[in-house]
Write a protein that holds these residues in place. Sequence first.
Motif, PDB file in Angstrom:
ATOM      1  N   ASP A 144       0.774  -1.201   0.106  1.00 35.26           N
ATOM      2  CA  ASP A 144      -0.166   0.144  -0.152  1.00 35.26           C
ATOM      3  C   ASP A 144       0.808   1.131   0.025  1.00 35.26           C
ATOM      4  OD1 ASP A 144      -2.379  -1.548   0.088  1.00 35.26           O
ATOM      5  OD2 ASP A 144      -2.061  -1.696   2.410  1.00 35.26           O
ATOM      6  N   LEU A 145       1.991   1.173   0.812  1.00 32.91           N
ATOM      7  CA  LEU A 145       2.930   2.263   0.878  1.00 32.91           C
ATOM      8  C   LEU A 145       3.628   2.640  -0.512  1.00 32.91           C
ATOM      9  CD1 LEU A 145       4.439   1.714   4.370  1.00 32.91           C
ATOM     10  CD2 LEU A 145       2.991   3.330   3.800  1.00 32.91           C
ATOM     11  N   GLU A 146       3.646   1.581  -1.350  1.00 34.58           N
ATOM     12  CA  GLU A 146       4.511   1.808  -2.614  1.00 34.58           C
ATOM     13  C   GLU A 146       3.501   2.437  -3.551  1.00 34.58           C
ATOM     14  OE1 GLU A 146       7.568   1.324  -3.470  1.00 34.58           O
ATOM     15  OE2 GLU A 146       8.539  -0.067  -1.938  1.00 34.58           O
ATOM     16  N   ALA A 147       2.366   1.867  -3.511  1.00 38.18           N
ATOM     17  CA  ALA A 147       1.128   2.408  -4.382  1.00 38.18           C
ATOM     18  C   ALA A 147       0.860   3.918  -3.992  1.00 38.18           C
ATOM     19  CB  ALA A 147      -0.025   1.502  -4.221  1.00 38.18           C
ATOM     20  N   LEU A 148       0.981   4.289  -2.919  1.00 40.63           N
ATOM     21  CA  LEU A 148       0.690   5.694  -2.683  1.00 40.63           C
ATOM     22  C   LEU A 148       2.014   6.584  -3.164  1.00 40.63           C
ATOM     23  CD1 LEU A 148      -0.813   5.529   1.026  1.00 40.63           C
ATOM     24  CD2 LEU A 148      -2.067   5.531  -1.156  1.00 40.63           C
ATOM     25  N   ALA A 149       3.020   6.007  -2.962  1.00 43.63           N
ATOM     26  CA  ALA A 149       4.171   6.900  -3.352  1.00 43.63           C
ATOM     27  C   ALA A 149       4.181   7.130  -4.754  1.00 43.63           C
ATOM     28  CB  ALA A 149       5.510   6.147  -3.149  1.00 43.63           C
ATOM     29  N   GLN A 150       3.667   6.122  -5.510  1.00 43.09           N
ATOM     30  CA  GLN A 150       3.443   6.349  -7.188  1.00 43.09           C
ATOM     31  C   GLN A 150       2.145   7.339  -7.521  1.00 43.09           C
ATOM     32  OE1 GLN A 150       5.241   5.570  -9.527  1.00 43.09           O
ATOM     33  NE2 GLN A 150       3.827   6.532 -11.101  1.00 43.09           N
ATOM     34  N   GLY A 151       1.479   7.033  -6.450  1.00 43.96           N
ATOM     35  CA  GLY A 151      -0.011   7.808  -6.670  1.00 43.96           C
ATOM     36  C   GLY A 151       0.153   9.230  -6.594  1.00 43.96           C
ATOM     37  N   LEU A 152       1.055   9.861  -5.698  1.00 44.17           N
ATOM     38  CA  LEU A 152       1.318  11.132  -5.148  1.00 44.17           C
ATOM     39  C   LEU A 152       2.016  11.636  -6.587  1.00 44.17           C
ATOM     40  CD1 LEU A 152       2.694  10.833  -1.715  1.00 44.17           C
ATOM     41  CD2 LEU A 152       0.780  12.317  -2.531  1.00 44.17           C
ATOM     42  N   LYS A 153       2.943  10.999  -7.442  1.00 43.85           N
ATOM     43  CA  LYS A 153       3.523  11.349  -8.434  1.00 43.85           C
ATOM     44  C   LYS A 153       2.396  11.813  -9.518  1.00 43.85           C
ATOM     45  CE  LYS A 153       7.727   8.675  -7.597  1.00 43.85           C
ATOM     46  NZ  LYS A 153       8.658   7.875  -7.980  1.00 43.85           N
ATOM     47  N   GLU A 154       1.365  10.853  -9.934  1.00 48.99           N
ATOM     48  CA  GLU A 154       0.827  11.072 -10.703  1.00 48.99           C
ATOM     49  C   GLU A 154      -0.587  11.981 -10.517  1.00 48.99           C
ATOM     50  OE1 GLU A 154      -0.993   7.059 -11.281  1.00 48.99           O
ATOM     51  OE2 GLU A 154       0.818   6.191 -11.899  1.00 48.99           O
ATOM     52  N   ALA A 155      -0.767  12.242  -9.196  1.00 55.02           N
ATOM     53  CA  ALA A 155      -1.816  13.396  -8.555  1.00 55.02           C
ATOM     54  C   ALA A 155      -1.613  14.758  -9.106  1.00 55.02           C
ATOM     55  CB  ALA A 155      -1.958  13.267  -7.185  1.00 55.02           C
ATOM     56  N   VAL A 156      -0.273  15.058  -9.504  1.00 55.39           N
ATOM     57  CA  VAL A 156       0.039  16.328  -9.762  1.00 55.39           C
ATOM     58  C   VAL A 156       0.209  16.573 -11.143  1.00 55.39           C
ATOM     59  CG1 VAL A 156       0.637  17.122  -7.508  1.00 55.39           C
ATOM     60  CG2 VAL A 156       2.539  16.107  -9.125  1.00 55.39           C
ATOM     61  N   GLN A 157       0.244  15.421 -12.061  1.00 51.91           N
ATOM     62  CA  GLN A 157       0.368  15.560 -13.478  1.00 51.91           C
ATOM     63  C   GLN A 157      -0.726  16.493 -14.113  1.00 51.91           C
ATOM     64  OE1 GLN A 157       0.407  11.498 -14.709  1.00 51.91           O
ATOM     65  NE2 GLN A 157       2.398  11.076 -13.893  1.00 51.91           N
ATOM     66  N   HIS A 158      -0.354  17.571 -14.798  1.00 52.11           N
ATOM     67  CA  HIS A 158      -1.288  18.495 -15.520  1.00 52.11           C
ATOM     68  C   HIS A 158      -2.318  17.696 -16.409  1.00 52.11           C
ATOM     69  CE1 HIS A 158       1.057  22.269 -14.493  1.00 52.11           C
ATOM     70  NE2 HIS A 158       1.065  21.578 -13.548  1.00 52.11           N
ATOM     71  N   ASP A 159      -1.947  16.887 -17.441  1.00 56.60           N
ATOM     72  CA  ASP A 159      -2.816  16.121 -18.318  1.00 56.60           C
ATOM     73  C   ASP A 159      -3.872  15.560 -17.433  1.00 56.60           C
ATOM     74  OD1 ASP A 159      -1.787  17.170 -20.351  1.00 56.60           O
ATOM     75  OD2 ASP A 159      -0.727  15.187 -20.787  1.00 56.60           O
ATOM     76  N   TYR A 160      -3.799  14.829 -16.392  1.00 52.99           N
ATOM     77  CA  TYR A 160      -4.630  14.252 -15.458  1.00 52.99           C
ATOM     78  C   TYR A 160      -5.633  15.365 -14.821  1.00 52.99           C
ATOM     79  CZ  TYR A 160      -6.752  12.685 -10.965  1.00 52.99           C
ATOM     80  OH  TYR A 160      -7.405  12.412 -10.118  1.00 52.99           O
ATOM     81  N   LEU A 161      -5.110  16.326 -14.098  1.00 55.39           N
ATOM     82  CA  LEU A 161      -5.863  17.438 -13.414  1.00 55.39           C
ATOM     83  C   LEU A 161      -6.673  18.145 -14.223  1.00 55.39           C
ATOM     84  CD1 LEU A 161      -3.251  18.560 -10.814  1.00 55.39           C
ATOM     85  CD2 LEU A 161      -5.295  17.366 -10.244  1.00 55.39           C
ATOM     86  N   ARG A 162      -6.221  18.386 -15.590  1.00 54.92           N
ATOM     87  CA  ARG A 162      -7.065  19.147 -16.556  1.00 54.92           C
ATOM     88  C   ARG A 162      -8.491  18.004 -16.838  1.00 54.92           C
ATOM     89  NH1 ARG A 162      -3.462  19.788 -19.820  1.00 54.92           N
ATOM     90  NH2 ARG A 162      -3.060  21.867 -19.145  1.00 54.92           N
ATOM     91  N   TYR A 163      -7.972  16.920 -17.117  1.00 59.41           N
ATOM     92  CA  TYR A 163      -9.143  16.057 -17.283  1.00 59.41           C
ATOM     93  C   TYR A 163      -9.983  15.841 -15.966  1.00 59.41           C
ATOM     94  CZ  TYR A 163     -10.824  11.095 -16.216  1.00 59.41           C
ATOM     95  OH  TYR A 163     -11.533  10.123 -15.883  1.00 59.41           O
ATOM     96  N   ARG A 164      -9.417  15.768 -15.239  1.00 62.75           N
ATOM     97  CA  ARG A 164     -10.387  15.458 -13.714  1.00 62.75           C
ATOM     98  C   ARG A 164     -11.241  16.538 -13.488  1.00 62.75           C
ATOM     99  NH1 ARG A 164     -12.895  12.580  -9.985  1.00 62.75           N
ATOM    100  NH2 ARG A 164     -12.514  13.340  -7.859  1.00 62.75           N
ATOM    101  N   ILE A 165     -10.735  17.732 -13.564  1.00 66.40           N
ATOM    102  CA  ILE A 165     -11.527  19.074 -13.436  1.00 66.40           C
ATOM    103  C   ILE A 165     -12.494  19.301 -14.313  1.00 66.40           C
ATOM    104  CG2 ILE A 165     -11.615  21.760 -12.682  1.00 66.40           C
ATOM    105  CD1 ILE A 165     -10.180  19.661 -10.636  1.00 66.40           C
ATOM    106  N   THR A 166     -12.256  19.289 -15.808  1.00 67.20           N
ATOM    107  CA  THR A 166     -13.170  19.272 -16.876  1.00 67.20           C
ATOM    108  C   THR A 166     -14.265  18.456 -16.888  1.00 67.20           C
ATOM    109  OG1 THR A 166     -11.089  20.304 -17.966  1.00 67.20           O
ATOM    110  CG2 THR A 166     -13.022  19.742 -19.065  1.00 67.20           C
ATOM    111  N   SER A 167     -13.773  17.167 -16.467  1.00 64.92           N
ATOM    112  CA  SER A 167     -15.116  16.238 -16.679  1.00 64.92           C
ATOM    113  C   SER A 167     -15.974  16.337 -15.663  1.00 64.92           C
ATOM    114  CB  SER A 167     -14.359  14.783 -16.564  1.00 64.92           C
ATOM    115  OG  SER A 167     -13.491  14.443 -15.548  1.00 64.92           O
ATOM    116  N   THR A 168     -15.606  16.873 -14.351  1.00 70.39           N
ATOM    117  CA  THR A 168     -16.606  17.190 -13.438  1.00 70.39           C
ATOM    118  C   THR A 168     -17.425  18.274 -13.633  1.00 70.39           C
ATOM    119  OG1 THR A 168     -14.930  16.203 -11.737  1.00 70.39           O
ATOM    120  CG2 THR A 168     -17.028  17.500 -10.750  1.00 70.39           C
ATOM    121  N   ALA A 169     -16.878  19.163 -14.482  1.00 71.78           N
ATOM    122  CA  ALA A 169     -17.589  20.292 -14.425  1.00 71.78           C
ATOM    123  C   ALA A 169     -18.435  20.145 -15.747  1.00 71.78           C
ATOM    124  CB  ALA A 169     -16.342  21.526 -15.233  1.00 71.78           C
ATOM    125  N   TYR A 170     -18.120  19.224 -16.639  1.00 68.37           N
ATOM    126  CA  TYR A 170     -19.069  18.705 -17.556  1.00 68.37           C
ATOM    127  C   TYR A 170     -20.316  18.108 -17.174  1.00 68.37           C
ATOM    128  CZ  TYR A 170     -20.831  15.412 -21.351  1.00 68.37           C
ATOM    129  OH  TYR A 170     -21.616  14.886 -22.056  1.00 68.37           O
TER     130      TYR A 170
END
Length: 460
Positions: free
Chosen positions: A302-328
Amino acid sequence: MSEPVFRTIIEPFRIHSVEPIRMTTAEERRAHLAAASYNLFQLHADDVLIDLLTDSGTGAMSRDQWAAIQRGDESYAGSPSYFTFRDAVRELFDFEHVIPVHQGRAAERILMSVLGGPGKAVPNNTHFDTTRANVEATGAEAVDLVVPEGKDPASLHPFKGNMDLAALDALLAARGADVPCVFVTITNNSGGGQPVSLANLRGVRELCDQYGKPLFLDACRFAENAWFIREREEGQAGRDVADIVRDIAALADGMTMSAKKDPMGNIGGWLALDDPDLAQECRNVLILTEGFPTYGGLAGRDLEALAQGLKEAVQHDYLRYRITSTAYLGDALQKAGIPVLEPTGGHAVYIDARALLPHVDPLHYPGQSVAVALYELGGVRTCEIGTVMFGRRPDGTERPAAMDLVRLAVPRRTYTQSHIDYVIEVCERLAERAHRLPGYRISEEPKALRHFTARFEPLT
């Protein structure tokens, strides 16, 4: 040549594996509701078509997170997976002491068991349910000090999660000796997933310094909050989200985290802070209740998965999709004439149930009525954020919450646009019959966090 802009929101990933959704009929769903005493938390997940109950631990992990799981080291003490996890946390939140826990409410309970107590008051922009419960369980008072715009569903203020600085100043001036710490929740979940500005956080920091109080972040949705800062706050446009997160963290003395939100975990969390004496007291509680300080109730994988997830959480392509799809989703409900809290938050859309069901008294739980109807109509499970969740006071009395909302929380990387289009259709059907929906009464409830296990009956 400028980059072309397209209407279609595409997920910045491909689907690697799938799990089936079992289709149900309206007749079956009515039977499931009755068996669950009209409490959506009591439904079997197999009987839910689209599950928007929460975004906590319900997202899809990435290929690289699954690969990281294979590196998990399950040593009881001193596991290398802990140090991978600790370093990933410190890359964004540079606190000296990083204490893993099995989920965020454990971090809240540990911290409040040390800092809380009868007669004390803990201010926050808005406490969420478990935070409030853990404060009040010690005998302390949970004080909400969100800006006035944060209590108005129709307000278009870009940072409706902000702390009311004048109210915080007044509280600290009047009851400073009773306040062990100040909390700020980012984004403000109870207030509609609304962000807090960097300028407001700096103002909170100044007041904490003036009165000698530590500032803690409930930082579950830190990446989404940082993205809103980047998009909405003057002087922040074009910045790297990770750098904004570091600026946020630099203003605080510590944090609690449910890593089931932005860090992309299915389980996990942490408490992080700089004060060595406070950290030692918290570790003592951790060992009693969660586990050794290098695993804190989590497996190494679980600790390893969270370490990787923290890197992915701040990726701009992901965040743009995340916020835009919720706004949709939010934009579509507004176009259909369904009152929603504006502007759309980062992780969820919040239907204003009090406005949609003006014929239902707040003490008859319009949010619960809307949530039940969405499941009955289309198998969509949502969550009441209103008088059921927040109406009962510590002394046992009840009064209407500030707002009666229904949260449609979108799990991360889980549903496609067609799933969301289906949710929109179900909401449209709901709006057509909203005037006929009944209120509800509670027939049985526990003493704390009643929304999880209370039994309901429809009023006729």
